[in-house]
Motif scaffolding. Structure first.
Motif, PDB file in Angstrom:
ATOM      1  N   LEU A   3      10.413   1.749   4.259  1.00 58.76           N
ATOM      2  CA  LEU A   3      10.647   3.105   4.737  1.00 58.76           C
ATOM      3  C   LEU A   3      11.442   3.851   3.679  1.00 58.76           C
ATOM      4  O   LEU A   3      12.596   3.503   3.401  1.00 58.76           O
ATOM      5  CB  LEU A   3      11.433   3.064   6.052  1.00 58.76           C
ATOM      6  N   GLU A   4      10.825   4.849   3.091  1.00 60.79           N
ATOM      7  CA  GLU A   4      11.538   5.659   2.095  1.00 60.79           C
ATOM      8  C   GLU A   4      12.107   6.891   2.775  1.00 60.79           C
ATOM      9  O   GLU A   4      11.362   7.733   3.285  1.00 60.79           O
ATOM     10  CB  GLU A   4      10.591   6.057   0.949  1.00 60.79           C
ATOM     11  N   LEU A   5      13.424   7.000   2.764  1.00 60.15           N
ATOM     12  CA  LEU A   5      14.091   8.147   3.388  1.00 60.15           C
ATOM     13  C   LEU A   5      14.101   9.303   2.402  1.00 60.15           C
ATOM     14  O   LEU A   5      14.685   9.205   1.314  1.00 60.15           O
ATOM     15  CB  LEU A   5      15.520   7.780   3.800  1.00 60.15           C
ATOM     16  N   LYS A   6      13.473  10.387   2.781  1.00 58.57           N
ATOM     17  CA  LYS A   6      13.342  11.554   1.894  1.00 58.57           C
ATOM     18  C   LYS A   6      14.528  12.494   2.101  1.00 58.57           C
ATOM     19  O   LYS A   6      14.401  13.574   2.678  1.00 58.57           O
ATOM     20  CB  LYS A   6      12.015  12.261   2.183  1.00 58.57           C
ATOM     21  N   THR A   7      15.661  12.034   1.620  1.00 55.05           N
ATOM     22  CA  THR A   7      16.886  12.801   1.845  1.00 55.05           C
ATOM     23  C   THR A   7      17.400  13.449   0.563  1.00 55.05           C
ATOM     24  O   THR A   7      18.566  13.785   0.470  1.00 55.05           O
ATOM     25  CB  THR A   7      17.972  11.883   2.455  1.00 55.05           C
ATOM     26  N   GLY A  23       0.848  -1.191   0.000  1.00 59.47           N
ATOM     27  CA  GLY A  23       0.000   0.000   0.000  1.00 59.47           C
ATOM     28  C   GLY A  23       0.886   1.244   0.000  1.00 59.47           C
ATOM     29  O   GLY A  23       1.663   1.456   0.935  1.00 59.47           O
ATOM     30  N   HIS A  24       0.783   2.028  -1.073  1.00 56.05           N
ATOM     31  CA  HIS A  24       1.635   3.203  -1.236  1.00 56.05           C
ATOM     32  C   HIS A  24       1.137   4.339  -0.344  1.00 56.05           C
ATOM     33  O   HIS A  24       0.009   4.792  -0.474  1.00 56.05           O
ATOM     34  CB  HIS A  24       1.591   3.635  -2.707  1.00 56.05           C
ATOM     35  N   ARG A  25       1.987   4.776   0.562  1.00 62.64           N
ATOM     36  CA  ARG A  25       1.611   5.770   1.576  1.00 62.64           C
ATOM     37  C   ARG A  25       0.378   5.271   2.339  1.00 62.64           C
ATOM     38  O   ARG A  25      -0.438   6.070   2.783  1.00 62.64           O
ATOM     39  CB  ARG A  25       1.352   7.137   0.943  1.00 62.64           C
ATOM     40  N   GLY A  26       0.263   3.949   2.442  1.00 60.05           N
ATOM     41  CA  GLY A  26      -0.907   3.327   3.063  1.00 60.05           C
ATOM     42  C   GLY A  26      -1.890   2.943   1.978  1.00 60.05           C
ATOM     43  O   GLY A  26      -1.624   2.068   1.154  1.00 60.05           O
ATOM     44  N   ILE A  57       3.378  -2.060   3.509  1.00 57.47           N
ATOM     45  CA  ILE A  57       3.079  -0.635   3.331  1.00 57.47           C
ATOM     46  C   ILE A  57       4.369   0.094   2.978  1.00 57.47           C
ATOM     47  O   ILE A  57       5.472  -0.359   3.331  1.00 57.47           O
ATOM     48  CB  ILE A  57       2.462  -0.004   4.600  1.00 57.47           C
ATOM     49  N   GLU A  58       4.203   1.197   2.280  1.00 57.21           N
ATOM     50  CA  GLU A  58       5.320   2.096   1.972  1.00 57.21           C
ATOM     51  C   GLU A  58       5.023   3.410   2.664  1.00 57.21           C
ATOM     52  O   GLU A  58       3.875   3.861   2.668  1.00 57.21           O
ATOM     53  CB  GLU A  58       5.399   2.307   0.451  1.00 57.21           C
ATOM     54  N   LEU A  59       6.039   3.988   3.297  1.00 58.54           N
ATOM     55  CA  LEU A  59       5.853   5.290   3.929  1.00 58.54           C
ATOM     56  C   LEU A  59       7.101   6.136   3.777  1.00 58.54           C
ATOM     57  O   LEU A  59       8.200   5.602   3.604  1.00 58.54           O
ATOM     58  CB  LEU A  59       5.461   5.148   5.405  1.00 58.54           C
ATOM     59  N   ASP A  60       6.882   7.446   3.832  1.00 55.68           N
ATOM     60  CA  ASP A  60       7.962   8.406   3.578  1.00 55.68           C
ATOM     61  C   ASP A  60       8.391   9.058   4.887  1.00 55.68           C
ATOM     62  O   ASP A  60       7.551   9.474   5.683  1.00 55.68           O
ATOM     63  CB  ASP A  60       7.465   9.481   2.616  1.00 55.68           C
ATOM     64  N   ILE A  61       9.705   9.160   5.075  1.00 52.20           N
ATOM     65  CA  ILE A  61      10.227   9.630   6.364  1.00 52.20           C
ATOM     66  C   ILE A  61      11.022  10.932   6.199  1.00 52.20           C
ATOM     67  O   ILE A  61      11.923  11.029   5.365  1.00 52.20           O
ATOM     68  CB  ILE A  61      11.186   8.584   6.996  1.00 52.20           C
ATOM     69  N   ILE A  84       5.712  11.690   6.427  1.00 56.79           N
ATOM     70  CA  ILE A  84       5.089  12.682   5.541  1.00 56.79           C
ATOM     71  C   ILE A  84       5.895  12.692   4.245  1.00 56.79           C
ATOM     72  O   ILE A  84       7.125  12.555   4.276  1.00 56.79           O
ATOM     73  CB  ILE A  84       5.027  14.081   6.223  1.00 56.79           C
ATOM     74  N   HIS A  85       5.218  12.844   3.145  1.00 61.04           N
ATOM     75  CA  HIS A  85       5.901  12.750   1.853  1.00 61.04           C
ATOM     76  C   HIS A  85       6.671  14.014   1.470  1.00 61.04           C
ATOM     77  O   HIS A  85       7.831  13.950   1.065  1.00 61.04           O
ATOM     78  CB  HIS A  85       4.896  12.428   0.743  1.00 61.04           C
ATOM     79  N   ASP A  86       5.997  15.152   1.548  1.00 57.39           N
ATOM     80  CA  ASP A  86       6.629  16.384   1.056  1.00 57.39           C
ATOM     81  C   ASP A  86       7.546  16.984   2.129  1.00 57.39           C
ATOM     82  O   ASP A  86       7.282  16.854   3.323  1.00 57.39           O
ATOM     83  CB  ASP A  86       5.572  17.442   0.707  1.00 57.39           C
ATOM     84  N   ALA A 129       7.775  -2.100  -8.366  1.00 56.36           N
ATOM     85  CA  ALA A 129       7.413  -0.979  -9.242  1.00 56.36           C
ATOM     86  C   ALA A 129       6.459  -0.004  -8.544  1.00 56.36           C
ATOM     87  O   ALA A 129       5.496  -0.418  -7.909  1.00 56.36           O
ATOM     88  CB  ALA A 129       6.753  -1.522 -10.507  1.00 56.36           C
ATOM     89  N   TYR A 130       6.744   1.285  -8.678  1.00 57.33           N
ATOM     90  CA  TYR A 130       5.839   2.316  -8.140  1.00 57.33           C
ATOM     91  C   TYR A 130       5.337   3.188  -9.300  1.00 57.33           C
ATOM     92  O   TYR A 130       6.030   3.258 -10.308  1.00 57.33           O
ATOM     93  CB  TYR A 130       6.537   3.174  -7.080  1.00 57.33           C
ATOM     94  N   THR A 131       4.290   3.876  -9.217  1.00 55.60           N
ATOM     95  CA  THR A 131       3.136   3.599  -8.369  1.00 55.60           C
ATOM     96  C   THR A 131       2.100   3.049  -9.331  1.00 55.60           C
ATOM     97  O   THR A 131       1.749   3.742 -10.296  1.00 55.60           O
ATOM     98  CB  THR A 131       2.639   4.896  -7.683  1.00 55.60           C
ATOM     99  N   ILE A 178      17.435   0.612  -4.141  1.00 53.06           N
ATOM    100  CA  ILE A 178      17.624   1.898  -4.832  1.00 53.06           C
ATOM    101  C   ILE A 178      16.297   2.305  -5.464  1.00 53.06           C
ATOM    102  O   ILE A 178      15.619   1.502  -6.093  1.00 53.06           O
ATOM    103  CB  ILE A 178      18.731   1.855  -5.911  1.00 53.06           C
ATOM    104  N   LEU A 179      15.942   3.564  -5.301  1.00 51.81           N
ATOM    105  CA  LEU A 179      14.809   4.128  -6.028  1.00 51.81           C
ATOM    106  C   LEU A 179      15.356   4.834  -7.258  1.00 51.81           C
ATOM    107  O   LEU A 179      16.375   5.539  -7.191  1.00 51.81           O
ATOM    108  CB  LEU A 179      14.057   5.122  -5.139  1.00 51.81           C
ATOM    109  N   PHE A 180      14.702   4.633  -8.389  1.00 53.19           N
ATOM    110  CA  PHE A 180      15.102   5.346  -9.605  1.00 53.19           C
ATOM    111  C   PHE A 180      13.910   5.446 -10.534  1.00 53.19           C
ATOM    112  O   PHE A 180      12.959   4.664 -10.443  1.00 53.19           O
ATOM    113  CB  PHE A 180      16.298   4.677 -10.288  1.00 53.19           C
ATOM    114  N   SER A 228      15.613   4.793  -0.949  1.00 49.39           N
ATOM    115  CA  SER A 228      15.779   6.241  -1.113  1.00 49.39           C
ATOM    116  C   SER A 228      16.185   6.531  -2.556  1.00 49.39           C
ATOM    117  O   SER A 228      16.832   5.704  -3.205  1.00 49.39           O
ATOM    118  CB  SER A 228      16.864   6.769  -0.156  1.00 49.39           C
ATOM    119  N   PHE A 229      15.781   7.708  -3.015  1.00 50.02           N
ATOM    120  CA  PHE A 229      16.317   8.203  -4.293  1.00 50.02           C
ATOM    121  C   PHE A 229      17.750   8.695  -4.089  1.00 50.02           C
ATOM    122  O   PHE A 229      18.501   8.828  -5.049  1.00 50.02           O
ATOM    123  CB  PHE A 229      15.458   9.352  -4.830  1.00 50.02           C
ATOM    124  N   ASN A 230      18.086   8.997  -2.842  1.00 44.71           N
ATOM    125  CA  ASN A 230      19.454   9.418  -2.529  1.00 44.71           C
ATOM    126  C   ASN A 230      20.238   8.179  -2.104  1.00 44.71           C
ATOM    127  O   ASN A 230      20.128   7.699  -0.972  1.00 44.71           O
ATOM    128  CB  ASN A 230      19.431  10.458  -1.405  1.00 44.71           C
TER     129      ASN A 230
END
Ligand code: G3P
Ligand code: MG
Length: 240
Positions: free
Chosen positions: A107-111, A5-8, A32-36, A47-49, A206-208, A160-162, A140-142
């Protein structure tokens, strides 16, 4: 094929909130996928943004608000009046809740925009504290964040996110000691990518993926998992 579940369950509930994660679990998602991000006082929050404006009644940067200040905000009313009063969760709240289920947790690290000090360390210590290292994938994309994650913890899964046609990503992923490939969904339809990843034994997630036809395609073409805003729909399709 696994369903995250993307962002739940972001299609039906306010993204990255407890009620959204609960809905993904109820719907029968595997994970689940969530943004940190980090609050001003260094608390991992979901939170995503980088800014509060889109998904809360606050404004400005997440990094400029203490955890207490973030907790005063409404993270549900923007989505629907029905969800008024919903709060931004801490990562810890999600991990406590996860004690009562067996979901995988990405856990997606928003770095990428903000370099949050020691975010990797803070996240890993919490995951360890709750005994969830075996159920967590850190992405993470980073990719520097993934290298740092691996430095801190030798076995926790990373990916890796790409979003574009990275050449032979399974080879590149090994250079940052990652275990998986999390790609924008069009990439997961390239036969050359599917074959290469399969031969390297590296899962592709694969997203999303929100389109029914794509869900069906990925259920049979070797993709390991999808992230979807509509987990209930994906589960129904998978059941056949
Ligand atoms: O982790 C998969 C996906 O969430 C990556 O993009 O912007 O939705 O966090 P984004
Ligand atoms: Mg994400």
């Amino acid at each position: 094929m696994l369903i995250f579940g993307h962002r739940g369950s972001a299609g039906t509930h306010p993204e990255n909130t407890m009620i959204s994660f609960e809905e993904a679990a109820r719907a029968g998602a595997d994970g689940i996928e969530l943004d940190i991000q980090l609050s001003k006082d260094g608390v991992p929050v979901v939170i995503h943004d980088e800014k509060l404006d889109r998904t809360t009644n606050g404004t400005g940067w997440v990094k400029d608000r203490t955890f207490y200040e973030l907790k005063q905000l409404d993270a549900g009313a923007w989505f629907s009046d029905k969800f008024k009063g919903t709060r931004i969760p801490s990562l810890e709240e999600v991990l406590v809740w996860a004690q009562g289920n067996s979901l995988l947790i990405n856990l997606e690290l928003k770095t990428g925009i903000i370099l949050y000090p020691q975010i990797e360390e803070k996240v890993i210590r919490l995951v360890e504290q709750y005994g969830l290292t075996g159920r967590v994938i850190i992405s993470s994309f980073n990719h520097y964040s993934l290298v740092e994650t691996r430095r801190i913890h030798r076995t926790i899964k990373t990916a890796i996110l790409f979003s574009d046609g990275l050449y032979e990503p399974w080879k590149y992923a090994k250079t940052v000691e990652a275990d998986g490939l999390h790609c924008h969904w069009p990439i997961a339809a390239y036969p050359v990518i599917l074959d290469g990843a399969k031969q390297a034994g590296m899962p592709i997630r694969a997203y999303t993926v929100n389109d029914e036809a794509r869900m069906r395609e990925f259920m049979t073409n070797g993709v390991s998992a999808i992230f979807t805003d509509w987990p209930e729909k994906a589960v129904r399709i998978r059941r056949g």
